[in-house]
Design a protein around this motif. Structure first.
Motif, short mmCIF file in Angstrom:
data_model
loop_
_atom_site.label_atom_id
_atom_site.label_comp_id
_atom_site.label_asym_id
_atom_site.label_seq_id
_atom_site.Cartn_x
_atom_site.Cartn_y
_atom_site.Cartn_z
N VAL A 130 -86.41 107.35 14.45
CA VAL A 130 -85.20 107.35 13.64
C VAL A 130 -84.07 107.91 14.48
CG1 VAL A 130 -84.11 108.20 11.52
CG2 VAL A 130 -86.58 107.73 11.56
N ALA A 131 -82.96 107.17 14.55
CA ALA A 131 -81.80 107.57 15.33
C ALA A 131 -80.54 107.03 14.65
CB ALA A 131 -81.90 107.05 16.76
N ARG A 132 -79.40 107.35 15.22
CA ARG A 132 -78.14 106.82 14.71
C ARG A 132 -77.40 106.14 15.87
NH1 ARG A 132 -74.34 110.03 10.81
NH2 ARG A 132 -75.90 109.18 9.43
N SER A 133 -76.94 104.93 15.62
CA SER A 133 -76.13 104.21 16.60
C SER A 133 -74.73 104.02 16.02
CB SER A 133 -76.75 102.84 16.91
OG SER A 133 -76.52 101.93 15.86
N SER A 134 -73.85 103.43 16.80
CA SER A 134 -72.50 103.19 16.29
C SER A 134 -72.51 102.18 15.14
CB SER A 134 -71.57 102.74 17.42
OG SER A 134 -72.08 101.58 18.03
N ASP A 135 -73.62 101.46 14.97
CA ASP A 135 -73.76 100.52 13.86
C ASP A 135 -74.36 101.17 12.62
OD1 ASP A 135 -72.68 98.32 15.22
OD2 ASP A 135 -74.62 97.89 16.16
N GLY A 136 -74.78 102.45 12.72
CA GLY A 136 -75.35 103.15 11.58
C GLY A 136 -76.73 103.69 11.88
N ASP A 137 -77.40 104.17 10.83
CA ASP A 137 -78.75 104.72 10.96
C ASP A 137 -79.72 103.61 11.33
OD1 ASP A 137 -77.79 107.20 10.27
OD2 ASP A 137 -78.37 107.03 8.16
N LEU A 138 -80.74 103.98 12.09
CA LEU A 138 -81.69 103.00 12.59
C LEU A 138 -83.09 103.59 12.52
CD1 LEU A 138 -82.25 100.37 14.29
CD2 LEU A 138 -81.87 101.79 16.30
N THR A 139 -84.01 102.87 11.92
CA THR A 139 -85.43 103.22 11.94
C THR A 139 -86.16 102.07 12.61
OG1 THR A 139 -85.26 104.51 9.91
CG2 THR A 139 -87.46 103.79 10.56
N VAL A 140 -86.92 102.39 13.65
CA VAL A 140 -87.67 101.38 14.38
C VAL A 140 -89.14 101.54 14.03
CG1 VAL A 140 -88.28 100.45 16.64
CG2 VAL A 140 -86.00 101.43 16.27
N LEU A 141 -89.74 100.45 13.58
CA LEU A 141 -91.17 100.39 13.27
C LEU A 141 -91.81 99.34 14.16
CD1 LEU A 141 -90.84 100.28 9.37
CD2 LEU A 141 -91.27 102.30 10.79
N ASP A 142 -93.12 99.32 14.21
CA ASP A 142 -93.83 98.31 14.99
C ASP A 142 -93.39 96.92 14.54
OD1 ASP A 142 -95.70 97.28 16.83
OD2 ASP A 142 -97.23 97.12 15.28
N VAL A 171 -90.60 112.41 26.51
CA VAL A 171 -91.59 111.98 25.52
C VAL A 171 -92.22 110.69 26.01
CG1 VAL A 171 -91.90 111.13 23.14
CG2 VAL A 171 -90.31 113.02 23.59
N ASP A 172 -93.52 110.59 25.85
CA ASP A 172 -94.25 109.35 26.10
C ASP A 172 -95.45 109.39 25.16
OD1 ASP A 172 -95.58 107.09 26.96
OD2 ASP A 172 -95.38 107.55 29.09
N THR A 173 -95.31 108.75 24.00
CA THR A 173 -96.32 108.89 22.96
C THR A 173 -96.42 107.62 22.13
OG1 THR A 173 -97.07 110.37 21.18
CG2 THR A 173 -94.72 109.85 21.22
N MET A 174 -97.49 107.51 21.38
CA MET A 174 -97.64 106.46 20.39
C MET A 174 -97.12 107.02 19.07
SD MET A 174 -98.81 104.08 22.19
CE MET A 174 -99.08 102.89 20.89
N ALA A 175 -96.33 106.22 18.37
CA ALA A 175 -95.68 106.71 17.15
C ALA A 175 -95.66 105.61 16.10
CB ALA A 175 -94.26 107.17 17.47
N SER A 176 -95.42 106.04 14.86
CA SER A 176 -95.31 105.07 13.77
C SER A 176 -93.85 104.70 13.53
CB SER A 176 -95.93 105.62 12.49
OG SER A 176 -95.31 106.83 12.11
N GLU A 177 -92.90 105.59 13.92
CA GLU A 177 -91.49 105.26 13.74
C GLU A 177 -90.60 106.13 14.62
OE1 GLU A 177 -89.62 107.46 9.96
OE2 GLU A 177 -91.42 106.31 9.45
N MET A 221 -98.65 97.34 18.98
CA MET A 221 -99.92 97.99 19.21
C MET A 221 -100.72 97.99 17.91
SD MET A 221 -100.14 99.18 22.36
CE MET A 221 -99.01 98.95 23.69
N ALA A 222 -102.00 98.19 18.05
CA ALA A 222 -102.87 98.17 16.88
C ALA A 222 -102.50 99.29 15.92
CB ALA A 222 -104.32 98.33 17.33
N GLY A 223 -102.66 99.02 14.64
CA GLY A 223 -102.45 100.04 13.63
C GLY A 223 -100.99 100.33 13.33
N GLY A 224 -100.07 99.42 13.66
CA GLY A 224 -98.67 99.64 13.36
C GLY A 224 -98.01 100.70 14.21
N LEU A 225 -98.56 100.97 15.37
CA LEU A 225 -97.98 101.97 16.26
C LEU A 225 -97.13 101.32 17.32
CD1 LEU A 225 -101.07 104.32 16.74
CD2 LEU A 225 -99.11 104.62 15.20
N LEU A 226 -96.18 102.09 17.82
CA LEU A 226 -95.34 101.62 18.92
C LEU A 226 -95.33 102.70 19.99
CD1 LEU A 226 -92.15 103.06 18.23
CD2 LEU A 226 -92.70 101.59 16.31
N ARG A 227 -95.06 102.27 21.21
CA ARG A 227 -94.98 103.23 22.31
C ARG A 227 -93.54 103.70 22.39
NH1 ARG A 227 -96.31 102.49 28.69
NH2 ARG A 227 -95.94 104.66 29.24
#
Length: 183
Positions: free
Chosen positions: A26-38, A18-24, A1-7
């Protein structure tokens, strides 16, 4: 999405939490910490019990107590929101490819709560009860035996899971600090 946002969509069996536009996210999976960005690579992974943070464009940082689930990162055209209108109406000369692409994060959780929805008093009581159950189950272990069997193993696992859920809820309700998923 425009401006580095993700749904970002967080869904439980009961509701779309939750149903929002966000910039990031952050969660933890069995593979480790995870940050999702656009623009994050496509991904499907598990989400371990713990805090999930969603930095929302409109709502600030949303903190959720998530008790396990799955997270999917995909790229979409937005056409899924338009439904049949896309098939019935002409799109720009590039067809569907001309629609704006964006990153979409979907978190499917059996149980998840926004920090403001957590009853800390009830969570503290649940923690106390779970700790008593854990101690009682450990008391049934034969002396020197760290690996229980049968019903004792089931009770101990259930009690430890209940304790972890209570701790996650309390951490998120209190504003906890620490990394997502820690506790």
């Amino acid at each position: 999405m425009a401006g580095g946002l993700l749904r970002v969509v967080v869904v439980t069996p009961e509701e779309r939490l939750v149903d929002t536009m966000a910039s990031e996210v952050v969660a933890r999976s069995s593979d480790g910490d995870l940050t999702v960005l656009d623009g994050h690579a496509r991904l499907v992974t598990d989400v371990l019990p713990g805090e999930v943070r969603v930095v929302s464009e409109d709502e600030g940082t949303l903190r959720l107590a998530v008790h396990g689930g799955y997270l999917q990162v995909e790229h979409s055209t937005g056409a899924e929101d338009l439904g049949d209108e896309v098939a019935e109406s002409p799109v720009s000369p590039g067809g569907l490819a001309a629609l704006e692409w964006g990153t979409r994060v979907t978190l499917l959780a059996g149980v998840a709560e926004l920090s403001g929805q957590i009853d800390a008093t009830r969570a503290e009581l649940a923690k106390t009860q779970a700790m008593a159950r854990v101690e009682a189950a450990r008391g049934l272990l034969p002396s020197g035996d760290d690996e229980p069997g049968g019903d004792v193993a089931v009770e101990l696992a259930d009690a430890e899971a209940a304790l972890r859920r209570a701790e996650v809820r309390l951490e998120v309700a209190s504003g906890g600090g620490g990394r997502a998923g820690e506790g």
